[in-house]
Design a protein around this motif. Structure first.
Motif, short mmCIF file in Angstrom:
data_model
loop_
_atom_site.label_atom_id
_atom_site.label_comp_id
_atom_site.label_asym_id
_atom_site.label_seq_id
_atom_site.Cartn_x
_atom_site.Cartn_y
_atom_site.Cartn_z
N GLY A 1 -2.95 -32.31 -34.70
CA GLY A 1 -3.32 -33.02 -33.49
C GLY A 1 -2.17 -33.74 -32.83
N GLU B 1 -8.32 -37.87 -32.42
CA GLU B 1 -7.36 -37.24 -31.52
C GLU B 1 -6.00 -37.95 -31.61
N PHE C 1 -6.25 -30.42 -30.25
CA PHE C 1 -7.43 -31.26 -30.43
C PHE C 1 -8.73 -30.51 -30.14
N THR C 2 -8.70 -29.67 -29.11
CA THR C 2 -9.93 -29.05 -28.62
C THR C 2 -10.40 -27.85 -29.43
N ASP D 1 -9.03 -35.26 -37.45
CA ASP D 1 -7.85 -34.64 -36.83
C ASP D 1 -6.64 -34.76 -37.76
#
Length: 712
Positions: A603, A635, A609-610, A598
């Motif tokens: 992030g 994350e 994040f996703t 990340d």
């Protein structure tokens, strides 16, 4: 009223009066120091939202509960401190007459039930927190988050809490033994268990209540004598620090930097006068009042320190120690400042001899210390600590009381760069390249479009295309750095494959100014940013897609200050959408295992994040395929690659290299592919892989992973 009660009452009143006097004096001192800071009118907007945010964060413990059971233990201690303060008030009644209760609620069964279980859980919780502190002592654990904390203060606070809780149960137990406690056993099991073994001696209630008052007032007297005792004062100051945080909605002070201000107003660099306007921070009183509140509120928990990539790799920077040093300096210097002392922007003393005549010699000596300086200069903050910061934001993310470390560090950098011209020598070339070439590498500006050569489709330019949906912001790395150019080509190919209408600025694009701003050179940042804002407005773009999180963050968050309002997405967000809508279909699963790093500015700073994980999941073969081999730190707690904060252009000479630390974590997953979403991360982790001799491990962007899967 017997002799024991009379003597106890007199002692209780006396010690309480002393405690009140000292605490009131301390509160006045704290407020006086905070008022020394510069004005900041942005901290009182949207009061309703701020109130909701403060209540949610404090009573919901939204920051602390990310650490699960540790946060739960702290919640019970906090709530216990608030509610069980009523039992301390009850002790004053019991000192006078052991049979008495608090009026109205003292004998109310629901109150007794709640306080009983808060006391039981509070004891268990404070013992848990004591155990955690003892297990993580600096002498027992290297790079402990408690290193540098004032340990006696923490021990004192924790053991006072434990003592007050135990004494509360002893008072109740003695009452039960004397037949003066009427709550049912199911509601107050510990009290009745104690009552069964304690003697029926009425004076024991009075004496125990006096001891409880004495312990409580000893705590109050101690904090009254120690205004910098953040481990205690944060109980009161945290409410205000959270309420006045930068973002009323509760978002951490990440993404955009706080604009450079003078006397509370944003600086117009075209009209600013260095002899009248503060350029960054050179004296502790140049911080905004919220900064001084930040320093006063720090509880020395070390959450920021435990997450800091510089601290974890042996650098002298600890966000906690920076804050503590500034706090101690501010309070030591305060008598001099409050007497009218201080230096004007030309360095001349403002205070008269008469004003400073009564100032103690220690405060006068503290006033002579430079804010930034080495040990020989008695500097408050060491230059190596100041320049070690990657601005990754891990400290801000983790701080349970919302201290804004990154803004404070950059404010100090601003003065060093713009006024003192004091910064790491190797960064000078980067700044000169930005001024002269419009990119940090010093590449010829007319080669920005060279990455398009060899593609089997035409990349439209703004001005040539009749219309386009997205302006593709290529960025300096994406245009000039060899590895990043592969990502740029991959993104362009995927957008073309999906039928997305896009265009580029080509040679009209220039650096967003991110490295200049984060190193502290607001002049260069403003020059580049204003040029880009004008160019983007002229292009007519309403949507921008960027492959570099630093460009993504700067255009999306910081150009708003210059009047640019556009929708900015990271390329992983757009690619995730195209996969979901079936415009891009992965057909060949990635083999050999894959992990994802990340990027901080994608992030933590911007909460993306996703989408990268959705793209990678699809490239792995969908829901039935092996999962991403996640690293332990990911994350919100992702570990920095070491390139942010303009560190990409500064040498790393102290301790272990940050990129090597992160690379080792990625390699430990066993993955043969390390996916990234940032050109800086790609460079740093690629270097780390090479340094570990793991040439068979591939470091590539999420877009390249998807392209391989789509093209087969």
């Amino acid at each position: 009223m017997g002799v024991v009660q009379i003597v106890s009452t007199v002692l209780a009143v006396a010690v309480t009066a002393l405690a009140v006097v000292l605490v009131v004096r301390a509160v006045k001192q704290i407020l006086a120091v905070i008022r020394l800071g510069q004005p900041d009118p942005t901290r009182s907007n949207d009061r309703g939202t701020r109130t909701v945010t403060m209540l949610r964060e404090t009573f919901g413990h939204t920051k602390m509960l990310t650490w699960t059971w540790v946060g739960a233990a702290h919640w019970f201690v906090m709530i216990g401190f608030i509610v069980l303060s009523l039992l301390v008030a009850g002790a004053y009644v019991e000192v006078v007459n052991p049979e008495w209760e608090l009026p109205l609620i003292g004998g109310w069964a629901p109150f007794l039930f709640v306080t009983e279980w808060l006391g039981i859980l509070g004891i268990a919780s404070i013992l848990t927190l004591i155990g955690i502190r003892l297990a993580n002592l600096p002498s027992r654990k290297s790079r402990s988050r408690f290193a540098g904390s004032t340990m006696w203060q923490a021990y004192f606070v924790e053991y006072v809490i434990l003592a007050v809780l135990v004494l509360g149960f002893l008072i109740r137990g003695f009452k039960d033994a004397n037949g003066w406690f009427h709550a049912p056993a199911w509601a107050t099991p510990l009290t009745h268990a104690l009552g069964a073994v304690l003697p029926a001696w009425p004076n024991a209630i009075t004496i125990t209540a006096l001891v409880k008052i004495g312990v409580s007032m000893a705590w109050a007297i101690t904090i009254g004598l120690n205004v910098t005792m953040g481990v205690a004062w944060h109980r009161f100051l945290a409410f205000f620090n959270i309420y006045f945080k930068r973002n009323a909605d509760g978002a951490p002070a990440l993404g955009a930097l706080k604009p450079m201000t003078s006397n509370g107003a944003p600086i117009d660099l075209e009209e600013a006068d260095p002899e009248k306007d503060t350029f960054g921070v050179s004296q502790v009183e140049h911080f905004g009042w919220k900064g001084l509140l930040d320093f006063s509120t720090c509880t020395e928990c070390g959450r920021c320190q435990s997450q800091c990539p510089a601290w974890n790799t042996g650098k002298p920077l600890s966000p906690k120690l920076v804050v503590l040093s500034l706090r101690d300096h501010a309070y030591a210097k305060a008598p001099y400042l409050l007497a009218g002392g201080g230096k004007d922007l030309s360095g001349e003393e403002k205070g008269t001899a008469e004003q400073l005549a009564g100032v103690n010699v220690l405060a006068l000596a503290e006033a002579e210390r430079p804010l930034i300086g080495g040990a020989a200069e008695l500097g408050v903050i060491d230059p190596d600590a100041l320049w070690a910061c990657t601005t990754c934001g891990a400290c801000v993310e983790q701080c349970p009381v919302d201290i804004e470390h990154v803004d404070h560090i950059v404010d100090m950098r601003r003065y060093q760069v713009m006024i003192e011209s004091s910064f790491p020598a190797e960064a000078g070339a980067m700044l000169r390249n930005l001024e002269n070439k419009g990119n940090p590498w010093g590449a010829p500006p007319n080669t920005r479009e060279d990455w398009t050569k060899g593609l089997d489709f035409a990349v439209p330019r703004v001005g040539e295309a009749e219309s386009f949906e997205y302006l593709f912001w290529v960025g300096c790395a994406g245009a000039f750095e060899d590895k990043a150019k592969k990502t740029t080509r991959a993104v362009a190919t995927l957008l073309n494959e999906a039928g997305v209408s896009f265009a580029i600025l080509g040679n009209n694009e220039t650096c967003t100014g991110d490295p200049a701003r984060r190193i502290g050179n607001e002049f260069v940042y403003q020059m580049l940013a204003q040029q880009n804002v004008e160019t983007i407005k002229e292009s007519g773009a309403l949507k921008i897609v960027a492959t570099c999180p630093h460009c993504f963050n700067t255009i999306g968050n910081e150009y708003k200050e210059l009047g640019l309002e556009v929708e900015v997405v990271h390329h992983t967000e757009l690619l995730a959408h195209l996969v979901k809508t079936g415009k891009l279909t992965p057909v060949t699963p990635v083999e050999g295992g894959l992990t994802y790093h990340d990027p901080c500015y994608l992030g933590r700073h911007n909460r993306v994040f996703t989408p990268p994980r959705e793209v990678l999941g699809a490239a792995l073969g969908g829901s039935s395929a092996p999962a991403i081999l996640e690293m332990g730190r990911r994350e919100e707690r992702s570990f920095c690659c070491g390139a942010g904060g303009a560190r990409m252009w500064m040498e790393e000479r102290i301790g272990k290299r940050i990129n090597v630390e992160r690379t080792e974590e990625a390699l430990a997953t066993g993955a043969k592919t390390i996916a990234v979403g940032c050109p800086f991360c790609s460079t740093m982790i690629t270097d780390g892989v090479r340094s570990k001799g793991q040439e068979e491990v591939e470091v590539i962007d999420v877009a390249t992973v998807l392209l391989k899967s789509v093209k087969g």
